[in-house]
Design an enzyme around this catalytic site. Sequence first.
Site, short mmCIF file in Angstrom:
data_model
loop_
_atom_site.label_atom_id
_atom_site.label_comp_id
_atom_site.label_asym_id
_atom_site.label_seq_id
_atom_site.Cartn_x
_atom_site.Cartn_y
_atom_site.Cartn_z
N GLU A 12 68.39 56.71 83.96
CA GLU A 12 69.22 57.42 82.97
C GLU A 12 68.51 58.55 82.26
OE1 GLU A 12 67.34 54.05 80.54
OE2 GLU A 12 68.18 54.29 82.56
N ASP A 65 75.59 50.65 76.40
CA ASP A 65 74.27 50.50 77.01
C ASP A 65 73.16 51.07 76.13
OD1 ASP A 65 74.49 49.08 79.47
OD2 ASP A 65 75.46 50.81 80.39
N HIS A 103 67.67 51.66 79.80
CA HIS A 103 68.33 51.73 78.49
C HIS A 103 67.49 50.99 77.43
CE1 HIS A 103 71.91 53.42 80.36
NE2 HIS A 103 71.91 52.43 81.23
N LYS A 154 70.47 47.24 87.39
CA LYS A 154 70.43 46.98 85.96
C LYS A 154 69.02 46.63 85.50
CE LYS A 154 73.12 47.26 83.37
NZ LYS A 154 73.40 48.53 82.64
N ARG A 177 76.57 45.09 92.01
CA ARG A 177 75.99 46.28 92.64
C ARG A 177 74.63 45.92 93.26
NH1 ARG A 177 76.35 50.38 87.65
NH2 ARG A 177 75.94 48.41 86.57
N TYR A 194 68.00 51.40 86.17
CA TYR A 194 68.45 51.69 84.81
C TYR A 194 67.70 50.78 83.84
CZ TYR A 194 72.52 54.33 86.50
OH TYR A 194 73.34 55.26 87.10
#
Length: 371
Positions: free
Chosen positions: A118, A270, A96, A75, A15, A94
Site C-alpha cells: 500500500e 484498514d 497497514h 493480508k 485471496r 499489505y
Amino acid sequence: MRVGLPKEIKNHEYRVGLTPASVRELVMHGHSVLVQTGAGDAIGLTDAQYAAAGATLAPDAPTVFAQADMVVKVKEPQPHECAMLRHGQILYTYLHLAPDPAQTAALVKSGAVCIAYETITGPGGGLPLLAPMSEVAGRMAVQAGAAHLEKSKGGMGVLLGGVPGVHAAHVAIIGAGVVGTHALQMAVGMGARVTVLDKNVDRLRQLDLVFGNRINTVYSNAHSLEEAVLDAELVIGGVLIPGAAAPKLVTRAMVSRMKKGAVVVDVAIDQGGCFETSHATTHADPTYVVDGVVHYCVANMPGAVARTSTFALNNATIAHALALADKGWKQALKDDIHLLRGLNVANGFVTYEAVAQALGYDWVRPETLLA
C-alpha cells in the site's frame, strides 16, 4: 531465491498472493516457489495448477515460512505468522501498520524486511498496488451499503435508486480518489443521488467533466461535510493518507445526528477508519449500530470477491516480486525509488516515516539500510 506462498488465514480471506501464472513467471526467472497445500482451493486455483506451473507443494505454513527467502501474502501477517518470520527474510504483502501497534512491534522484533503493497508508489504518481483493491472496495461499498439499507439488515428500508414517483437515496462519498471514483460509478449506475466531497478541486473538475449533472461535486470542509452526511442515507468513507492513519473526518456527534437507519461504509478502516465511531469488523459479522446508524467496517472487503481480487492484485504485484527475487531486496530497492517507498520495517527498524510518527518509533531512513 526460494519464494513462499502460505494460505491466508484472516477471517473469510480467500485471496492468494500468487496465482499459478505468477508462479510460472517466477520459475521462468530461475526461482523456486513453495506453495502451501490448498492455498488457492477456495477460488478454484488447485494444487495441480500450481504444480503444473512449477511450484513445489508444502504441507503447512510453518514449512513455507521456514524454507522461504521471501514470503508473498495478501493480508498482514497474523500474530503467529509474525512469530515465524526471521531476520533478513522478505515479507511482501499489505501491512497497514499505522493503526496496528501490535503488528508493528512483532515485525520489528522479527528483524524481517517488510515491504508493504500500500505504500509502493508509481512513476505517474498514485499507489498502483493499492489501486486494484481500492477499485474493488469502492464498487463493493455501494453494493454493501445498498444491501444494508434494507430493513431486514437494520437499515431504514430504502431502495438506493428509488422507483418512479419516489425519491432515490442520497449517497455521500468522502474522498474522490480511486475508492470514491469507483463508488460513484456504481452509485450513479444504480440511480442514486450522489454527492462527492474532496479538497482537490482539480479532481472535482475532472469528475464533473465526466459525470456532469448526474453528481454533485462539493469542496470538503467542516460545514459541507456535515451538511452532506446529515442529509445522506448512505455515507462512504474513502479518504487515504498513504501509510498514515486515516483522519477522523466524521465525528461521533455527527453520527448521532444522522438519519436513523442510515448506513456508513468505512473503506478506510484498514488505516483506522475516517469515522470516529468506526472499528474493524469481519465478513462473518460485518455490521454494528451506533446511535441508530448501521456501520459496515469490514477490513478486507475485497476478500468477499476473492477470485476477481486475486487476479487484479497479481497484475499489480508480480513485477516487483520478480525484481525482489531477481536482484535481492537491497539492489531492487536501490534501483527503484518507488519500490523503496514500500519498505516499512527492516532489520528491526521502522523505515516509513508516517508509521514511525503514528506509533512513536524513531524513523530510520530506508536509504541508510541499503549501504
